[in-house]
Each structure stands twice: as structure tokens, then as C-alpha cells.
Design a protein around this motif. Structure first.
Motif, mmCIF file in Angstrom:
data_model
loop_
_atom_site.group_PDB
_atom_site.id
_atom_site.type_symbol
_atom_site.label_atom_id
_atom_site.label_comp_id
_atom_site.label_asym_id
_atom_site.label_seq_id
_atom_site.Cartn_x
_atom_site.Cartn_y
_atom_site.Cartn_z
ATOM 1 N N ILE A 139 0.617 -1.107 0.208
ATOM 2 C CA ILE A 139 0.143 -0.142 0.290
ATOM 3 C C ILE A 139 0.435 1.058 -0.418
ATOM 4 N N ARG A 166 0.020 -11.980 1.113
ATOM 5 C CA ARG A 166 -1.056 -12.163 0.222
ATOM 6 C C ARG A 166 -1.983 -13.027 -0.863
ATOM 7 N N ARG A 170 -5.597 -13.008 -0.936
ATOM 8 C CA ARG A 170 -6.160 -14.194 -2.392
ATOM 9 C C ARG A 170 -7.304 -15.139 -1.569
ATOM 10 N N PRO B 11 2.932 -15.947 -4.353
ATOM 11 C CA PRO B 11 2.750 -14.277 -4.046
ATOM 12 C C PRO B 11 3.688 -13.277 -4.758
ATOM 13 N N LEU B 12 5.367 -13.453 -4.202
ATOM 14 C CA LEU B 12 6.224 -12.492 -4.802
ATOM 15 C C LEU B 12 5.871 -12.213 -5.802
ATOM 16 N N GLY B 15 4.200 -9.586 -6.891
ATOM 17 C CA GLY B 15 4.212 -7.916 -6.870
ATOM 18 C C GLY B 15 5.720 -7.944 -7.516
ATOM 19 N N LYS B 38 -3.906 -19.413 -13.356
ATOM 20 C CA LYS B 38 -5.109 -18.748 -12.899
ATOM 21 C C LYS B 38 -5.635 -18.387 -11.421
ATOM 22 N N GLU B 39 -3.873 -18.807 -10.625
ATOM 23 C CA GLU B 39 -2.984 -18.433 -9.539
ATOM 24 C C GLU B 39 -3.100 -16.892 -9.466
ATOM 25 N N GLU B 42 -5.164 -14.622 -10.427
ATOM 26 C CA GLU B 42 -6.462 -13.916 -8.935
ATOM 27 C C GLU B 42 -5.816 -12.983 -7.889
ATOM 28 N N LEU B 43 -4.356 -13.506 -7.375
ATOM 29 C CA LEU B 43 -3.218 -12.676 -7.043
ATOM 30 C C LEU B 43 -3.245 -11.605 -6.939
ATOM 31 N N THR B 45 -5.683 -9.637 -9.003
ATOM 32 C CA THR B 45 -6.954 -8.757 -9.281
ATOM 33 C C THR B 45 -7.033 -8.674 -7.339
ATOM 34 N N THR B 46 -6.371 -9.279 -7.206
ATOM 35 C CA THR B 46 -7.085 -9.099 -5.405
ATOM 36 C C THR B 46 -6.343 -7.647 -5.157
ATOM 37 N N LEU B 47 -4.765 -8.141 -5.329
ATOM 38 C CA LEU B 47 -3.835 -6.854 -5.119
ATOM 39 C C LEU B 47 -4.243 -5.232 -5.387
ATOM 40 N N SER B 49 -6.806 -4.579 -6.784
ATOM 41 C CA SER B 49 -8.007 -3.617 -5.886
ATOM 42 C C SER B 49 -8.280 -3.073 -4.443
ATOM 43 N N ILE B 50 -7.029 -4.282 -3.582
ATOM 44 C CA ILE B 50 -6.866 -3.360 -2.213
ATOM 45 C C ILE B 50 -5.773 -2.315 -2.419
ATOM 46 N N ARG B 51 -5.438 -1.925 -3.695
ATOM 47 C CA ARG B 51 -4.090 -0.897 -3.746
ATOM 48 C C ARG B 51 -4.825 0.248 -3.861
ATOM 49 N N ILE B 53 -8.284 0.579 -3.634
ATOM 50 C CA ILE B 53 -9.376 0.798 -2.565
ATOM 51 C C ILE B 53 -8.452 1.683 -1.373
ATOM 52 N N ALA B 54 -8.173 1.025 -1.391
ATOM 53 C CA ALA B 54 -6.643 1.815 -0.192
ATOM 54 C C ALA B 54 -6.149 3.036 0.123
#
Lengths: 185, 210
Positions: A139, A166, A170, B11-12, B15, B38-39, B42-43, B45-47, B49-51, B53-54
Motif C-alpha cells: 500500500i 498476499r 487471495r 505471491p512474491l 509483486g 489462474k492463481e 487472482e492474486l 486482481t486482489t492486490l 483492488s486492495i491497492r 481502494i486503500a
């Protein structure tokens, strides 16, 4: 560390305490917002941010000028948050997300707020360390090394916690809000 | 790389926090693995979205509260930087302290030299050993007939004296012109430990052979 900050620190330490305000002004939003993201409570965020600035002023003499002043402030804030103790989020948490001024359309505002609440509630399931690492790296955009420096830990530890955070987010999003992921595809 | 290992790195990877070597191997795996792809989606998209919004969630101090806070902060004084313990004490104090310790040390050494009792003189003990004139007379018949080595009695003459005086390591026994063995005893003054040396007439030490 830039010359302007160095000069302002010199002035504060020489007794011109009014130089402290321009010194910390660029970070006032950053500190308050990060405190809010950690605590999910505006009042608590103000308390953390205030204590951070108090400590920064008090210990300015021991600040190592070779380091980044911003990272030093973030480090103090993390220590303050830990010393106050991460408190459990309560009902106010989600309501207080309304602090951001919303768009004109009330319906769209409501939808966005709901989506935001759902997503951000995933962060509450992280461990304190995972949350700290995630907020600083993903963030706030700190590098792995800066995150490690702020948290007083190793880069390896940051990578481990970041990976867990992370992956946990997910999984939570997939389990609890599958429509949220579908909507973004 | 196989899926279980690849999933640990995902996950790493999303990013860009994975070292280049591992990222290349992972990308090679991702080209042919749909579940992992696919994973990754998903990762991401989630990240994202959160970035997003935050990122909107920025709060600031009301101006009045900020001014009040700055006033409270300025009312205090910043603490002076911490000084190392060695430098915290003035140099003159260190010098006086060291001088005092030195004087005390010298005084202790002098008083010990004056007050301590003189050490006892070292003593030597000379034992002149000669084999008895007729050793076989002391043995039983069976022992005398045996070829095994037997203990042989000796007549011993002791003489003590301070070490400063020149002493003879051995002297002839009165009844004989030469002697066969000399025994010397060294005594430790401190521990009382005694060491016995027994030498033959050539001053050679011979180990007992069985």
C-alpha cells in the motif's frame, strides 16, 4: 536524506523548534493514514500519529542523518502502534471508512463503500506482522529493504510474511467474496 | 519446476519481489500450467483492488488539531543526542582515576614486600643408599631359588641441609668404597609433594623390565 531536511533538523536542534513543523509537514498525511490503516480507527490513528510526532521531536538528536527521515518516522510509528497494542477492530471501523468524501451519486457511493469494506475486512484477518509488511510494501510502496529497515527485521523475514499475507488475502477474497474477483475479470 | 513449488513463489512473483533467476524458472512453468496462471490472475486482481481502494483512503489532520499538536510538540525540548559512556565522564576525571588506581597498586606491592614473612629456605635431602652386604640372607629359600626379580633391602643414610650449601649428590658408604644406587628426594615446600629418584652408579635411570 535531502539538504532541506538536514538544515531543518539542525535548526530544531539549535533551539528553533518552529522548524519542526515544516520538517514533518510532508509526512503528516502519510503518518495519519498509515496509523489509520493499521488501527482502522480515526481517533486511535490520531493518537498513534501524535505520539509518533512527539517521539520524533524528542529523539531528533539521536536520528542518524545517513538514514531516510521518512523511514525513521515510519519506524517510530510502527513502534508506537506496537507499544499501544493492536486493538481489535470494532463496529466503528467500517463506519469510519466514510471519512473519504464520496462521489455525488449516493447509490454508487454505497456500492463502492460496500465493496471497499469487504475487501479491507480481509486485512483484519492478517497477523500484526503480516499486516505491517503488507501495508508498507503493497500500500505504501516501500521496497523490501525499506520495509525491513522500518520494521527492524531482515529482508527474508519480510518476504516470508509478505508472501503469506498476499496468499491469505487471495484465499479470503476467493472464499468470502468470489463475486468481487469475478467482477474484476 | 512443479506446481506445489511454483505456488509458493506466486505471491512474491505478482509483486515483482522474486529474485530474477527464480522468476525466470517460474515463468517457464507458467507458460504451460493453467491452474497456476489462474492463481496469478487472482492474486493480481486482489492486490490491485486492495491497492486501489486503500489508495483512496487518505485522511488528514483537521488544520486546527494539527496546529494545536504542533504547539504541544514545540512546548517540549528535544533530548540531546546520547553520549557514549566513555565520553560522558570528563578526561581529567579519567586521568585522576587511573592515577589513583596506580598509586594504590604500588602501595599494595610495597606493603606486601615489607609485611610478608620471609620464605622458608629450601631443603635438600640426600639419601645414600647401598645394597645390604648379604642380601640373600634376608630372602626365604623359595624366593632365593626363584629366578623372578625380588625386592632387595638397602641400608639408607640421610642428610639434610639448606640448598645454598654445596652438597654432594652421593657419597661412598662408610663400609664400601663405591655404592651401587643413589636415591634423591625432591620435596615441594608448597604442596609437600615428594619425588624420589633412584640412580645407578653410572647415574643412569633404568626402567624396570618384566
Amino acid at each position: 536524506m535531502d539538504e532541506k531536511e538536514d538544515r531543518l533538523i539542525e535548526l530544531v536542534l539549535s533551539g528553533q523548534t518552529e522548524a519542526f513543523e515544516p520538517l514533518v509537514m510532508p509526512y503528516r498525511r502519510l503518518l495519519l493514514t498509515l496509523a489509520y490503516r493499521l488501527s482502522r480507527n480515526v481517533e486511535e490513528a490520531k493518537e498513534i500519529s501524535q505520539e509518533t510526532l512527539m517521539r520524533a521531536f524528542r529523539y531528533l538528536g539521536s536520528f542518524d542523518r545517513k538514514r531516510s527521515f521518512k523511514n525513521w518516522l515510519l519506524q517510530i510509528e510502527m513502534n508506537v502502534w506496537r507499544s499501544l497494542g493492536p486493538r481489535a477492530s470494532d463496529e466503528r471501523t467500517l463506519r469510519e471508512l466514510a471519512v473519504e468524501p464520496g462521489p455525488e451519486d449516493p447509490e454508487a457511493n454505497l456500492d463502492r463503500k460496500e465493496a471497499r469494506e469487504k475487501l479491507l475486512s480481509c486485512l483484519e484477518r492478517l497477523s500484526p506482522r503480516e499486516k505491517e509488511v503488507f501495508l508498507l510494501r503493497d500500500i505504501e510502496g516501500r521496497t523490501i529493504r525499506e520495509t525491513a529497515e522500518v520494521l527492524g527485521t531482515s529482508s527474508i523475514s519480510v518476504r516470508v510474511h509478505l508472501s503469506r499475507a498476499r496468499d491469505k488475502i487471495r484465499r479470503l477474497c476467493k472464499e468470502r467474496f468470489p463475486e468481487l474477483l469475478e467482477g474484476h475479470r | 519446476m512443479k506446481c506445489p513449488r511454483a505456488r509458493k513463489f506466486l505471491p512474491l512473483y505478482v509483486g515483482t519481489d522474486l529474485p530474477a533467476g527464480k522468476a525466470r524458472r517460474l515463468e517457464k512453468h507458467l507458460r504451460d500450467c493453467l491452474p497456476c496462471q489462474k492463481e496469478v490472475k487472482e492474486l493480481r486482481t486482489t492486490l490491485e483492488s486492495i491497492r486501489t481502494i486503500a489508495g483512496r483512503e487518505i485522511i488528514d489532520w483537521p488544520e486546527g488539531e494539527w496546529k494545536a499538536l504542533m504547539a504541544r510538540v514545540r512546548a517540549r525540548r528535544p533530548e540531546p543526542p546520547p553520549i557514549p559512556v566513555f565520553l560522558a565522564v570528563p578526561r581529567r576525571t579519567w586521568a585522576y582515576g587511573l592515577m589513583f588506581i596506580l598509586v594504590i597498586g604500588v602501595a599494595v606491592l610495597i606493603s606486601r614486600a615489607i609485611l610478608s614473612p620471609p620464605a622458608a629456605p629450601l631443603l635438600s635431602e640426600i639419601i645414600t643408599v647401598t645394597s645390604a652386604p648379604t642380601p640373600r640372607a634376608f630372602l626365604t629359600e623359595s624366593a632365593a631359588a626363584s629366578k623372578k626379580p625380588q625386592d632387595v633391602p638397602f641400608s639408607i643414610q640421610r642428610e639434610k641441609g639448606p640448598l645454598e650449601r654445596p652438597v654432594l649428590a652421593a657419597r661412598p658408604a662408610p663400609e664400601r668404597e663405591t655404592q651401587d644406587l643413589v636415591s634423591m628426594t625432591l620435596v615441594s615446600q608448597e604442596t609437600g609433594l615428594k619425588i624420589y629418584w633412584t640412580l645407578n652408579k653410572k647415574f643412569e635411570w633404568e626402567e624396570k623390565k618384566r
